[in-house]
Design a protein around this motif. Structure first.
Motif, short mmCIF file in Angstrom:
data_model
loop_
_atom_site.label_atom_id
_atom_site.label_comp_id
_atom_site.label_asym_id
_atom_site.label_seq_id
_atom_site.Cartn_x
_atom_site.Cartn_y
_atom_site.Cartn_z
N GLU A 41 -106.23 -73.95 98.07
CA GLU A 41 -106.64 -75.14 98.81
C GLU A 41 -107.74 -74.84 99.82
O GLU A 41 -108.31 -75.76 100.41
N GLU A 42 -108.02 -73.55 100.03
CA GLU A 42 -109.11 -73.14 100.90
C GLU A 42 -109.95 -72.09 100.18
O GLU A 42 -109.47 -71.41 99.27
N ASP A 43 -111.21 -71.96 100.60
CA ASP A 43 -112.04 -70.89 100.07
C ASP A 43 -111.43 -69.54 100.43
O ASP A 43 -110.75 -69.40 101.45
N SER A 44 -111.71 -68.52 99.61
CA SER A 44 -111.15 -67.18 99.84
C SER A 44 -112.27 -66.15 99.92
O SER A 44 -113.16 -66.12 99.07
N THR A 45 -112.20 -65.32 100.96
CA THR A 45 -113.20 -64.27 101.11
C THR A 45 -112.98 -63.15 100.10
O THR A 45 -113.93 -62.51 99.65
N GLU A 46 -111.72 -62.89 99.75
CA GLU A 46 -111.43 -61.91 98.70
C GLU A 46 -110.13 -62.28 98.02
O GLU A 46 -109.24 -62.90 98.61
N ALA A 47 -110.03 -61.91 96.74
CA ALA A 47 -108.83 -62.19 95.96
C ALA A 47 -108.53 -60.98 95.07
O ALA A 47 -109.45 -60.40 94.48
N VAL A 48 -107.25 -60.62 94.98
CA VAL A 48 -106.83 -59.45 94.22
C VAL A 48 -105.69 -59.86 93.29
O VAL A 48 -104.76 -60.56 93.70
N PHE A 49 -105.78 -59.41 92.03
CA PHE A 49 -104.75 -59.68 91.03
C PHE A 49 -104.39 -58.35 90.36
O PHE A 49 -105.28 -57.67 89.83
N SER A 50 -103.11 -57.97 90.39
CA SER A 50 -102.69 -56.67 89.87
C SER A 50 -101.51 -56.82 88.92
O SER A 50 -100.56 -57.56 89.21
N LEU A 51 -101.58 -56.10 87.81
CA LEU A 51 -100.53 -56.10 86.79
C LEU A 51 -100.12 -54.65 86.54
O LEU A 51 -100.97 -53.77 86.42
N ASN A 52 -98.79 -54.41 86.46
CA ASN A 52 -98.30 -53.05 86.26
C ASN A 52 -97.07 -53.08 85.35
O ASN A 52 -96.26 -54.00 85.42
N TRP A 53 -96.94 -52.06 84.50
CA TRP A 53 -95.78 -51.94 83.62
C TRP A 53 -95.53 -50.47 83.33
O TRP A 53 -96.39 -49.61 83.56
N ASN A 54 -94.33 -50.15 82.82
CA ASN A 54 -93.93 -48.77 82.61
C ASN A 54 -94.20 -48.30 81.18
O ASN A 54 -94.16 -49.09 80.23
N ARG A 55 -94.43 -47.01 81.06
CA ARG A 55 -94.42 -46.38 79.74
C ARG A 55 -92.98 -46.25 79.27
O ARG A 55 -92.07 -46.05 80.07
N SER A 56 -92.77 -46.35 77.98
CA SER A 56 -91.44 -46.16 77.40
C SER A 56 -91.36 -44.77 76.79
O SER A 56 -92.15 -44.43 75.90
N VAL A 57 -90.43 -43.96 77.29
CA VAL A 57 -90.23 -42.62 76.75
C VAL A 57 -89.26 -42.71 75.57
O VAL A 57 -88.10 -43.09 75.74
N ILE A 58 -89.74 -42.37 74.38
CA ILE A 58 -88.93 -42.47 73.17
C ILE A 58 -88.13 -41.20 72.94
O ILE A 58 -86.91 -41.24 72.71
N ASN A 59 -88.80 -40.07 73.01
CA ASN A 59 -88.15 -38.76 72.86
C ASN A 59 -88.64 -37.83 73.96
O ASN A 59 -89.78 -37.94 74.43
N ALA A 60 -87.77 -36.90 74.36
CA ALA A 60 -88.15 -35.90 75.36
C ALA A 60 -87.11 -34.79 75.35
O ALA A 60 -85.93 -35.03 75.06
N PRO A 61 -87.52 -33.55 75.65
CA PRO A 61 -86.56 -32.44 75.67
C PRO A 61 -85.37 -32.67 76.59
O PRO A 61 -84.25 -32.26 76.29
N TRP A 62 -85.60 -33.34 77.72
CA TRP A 62 -84.51 -33.56 78.67
C TRP A 62 -83.64 -34.78 78.32
O TRP A 62 -82.64 -35.02 78.97
N ILE A 63 -84.05 -35.52 77.27
CA ILE A 63 -83.27 -36.68 76.83
C ILE A 63 -82.47 -36.36 75.58
O ILE A 63 -81.25 -36.54 75.53
N GLN A 69 -92.34 -37.91 73.21
CA GLN A 69 -93.01 -39.02 72.56
C GLN A 69 -92.86 -40.26 73.43
O GLN A 69 -91.77 -40.55 73.93
N GLU A 70 -93.95 -40.96 73.62
CA GLU A 70 -93.91 -42.15 74.47
C GLU A 70 -94.60 -43.32 73.78
O GLU A 70 -95.32 -43.16 72.79
N SER A 71 -94.37 -44.50 74.34
CA SER A 71 -95.02 -45.71 73.86
C SER A 71 -95.52 -46.50 75.07
O SER A 71 -94.82 -46.60 76.08
#
Length: 208
Positions: A41-63, A69-71
């Motif tokens: 509803e007002e002008d903006s001097t700066e605007a920030v949009f951020s998206l984040n998500w995790n990697r999926s670990v499929i296989n690993a020695p400790w699992i 192996q990841e996805s």
């Protein structure tokens, strides 16, 4: 403090219209998309949009004692301005190797914007945005017998600006292009005995 202003807002589901600050934790199916409508509803001097998500670990020695192996889903975000039924793309972020997408804009006019999230695989994600209200660049014009003194105010340092003039509001000609080193900049235009009325405007790209 920027993070505080975001997290003190309630979670924003991808329905309804939202304002300058918001966040959501959600999931998205393969080859699907979500939209967030953001009303500034007002002008903006700066605007920030951020998206984040995790990697999926499929296989690993400790699992499971298997080779690692990841996805990683390939997600993207884009921001468009809504003008009636028309969409004007302002910017997008679409990295194929990262698990974060980021858009940073400066000098964003008030109005309705649409934030779009896409993915090529099912994943959970977090998204957040903020748009800081403030004054956008404007012109102050003083005319005497010899010249026109144009004071460009509220400039954004480091951004490129274009000054244009017109006699009829339809045909605009570029008069000056400059990069702002300060928040104000003066331009002097000679009148040259021109008796027609003339108008000025200042343009900039929120992305650069």
């Amino acid at each position: 403090y920027n993070s505080y202003k975001i997290i003190t807002e309630s979670q924003k589901l991808s329905t309804g219209d939202y304002n300058n600050y918001g966040w959501d934790f959600n999931s998205l199916e393969k080859d699907n998309e979500l939209f967030y409508n953001i009303l500034l509803e007002e002008d903006s001097t700066e605007a920030v949009f951020s998206l984040n998500w995790n990697r999926s670990v499929i296989n690993a020695p400790w699992i499971n004692s298997k080779e690692y192996q990841e996805s990683l889903a390939d997600m993207s975000i884009s921001i468009c301005r809504l003008d009636g039924e028309d969409l004007a793309l302002y910017d997008f972020s679409d990295s194929r190797i990262d698990n974060v997408e980021h858009i940073y804009l400066r000098g964003l006019p008030k109005g309705m914007y649409q934030l779009k999230v896409t993915t090529n695989a099912f994943t959970h994600f977090g998204i957040a945005w903020r748009a800081e209200p403030g004054n956008l660049p404007e012109l102050e014009i003083n005319i005497n017998l010899q010249d026109v003194r144009i004071e460009c105010n509220n400039l954004i340092k480091g951004k490129e600006f274009t000054l244009q003039s017109s006699y009829d509001f339809e045909n605009w000609a570029t008069k000056h292009t400059f990069t702002a080193n300060e928040t104000s900049h003066e331009i002097i235009e000679k009148i040259n005995n021109q008796k027609k009325k003339f108008y000025y405007r200042i343009l900039w790209n929120p992305v650069n």
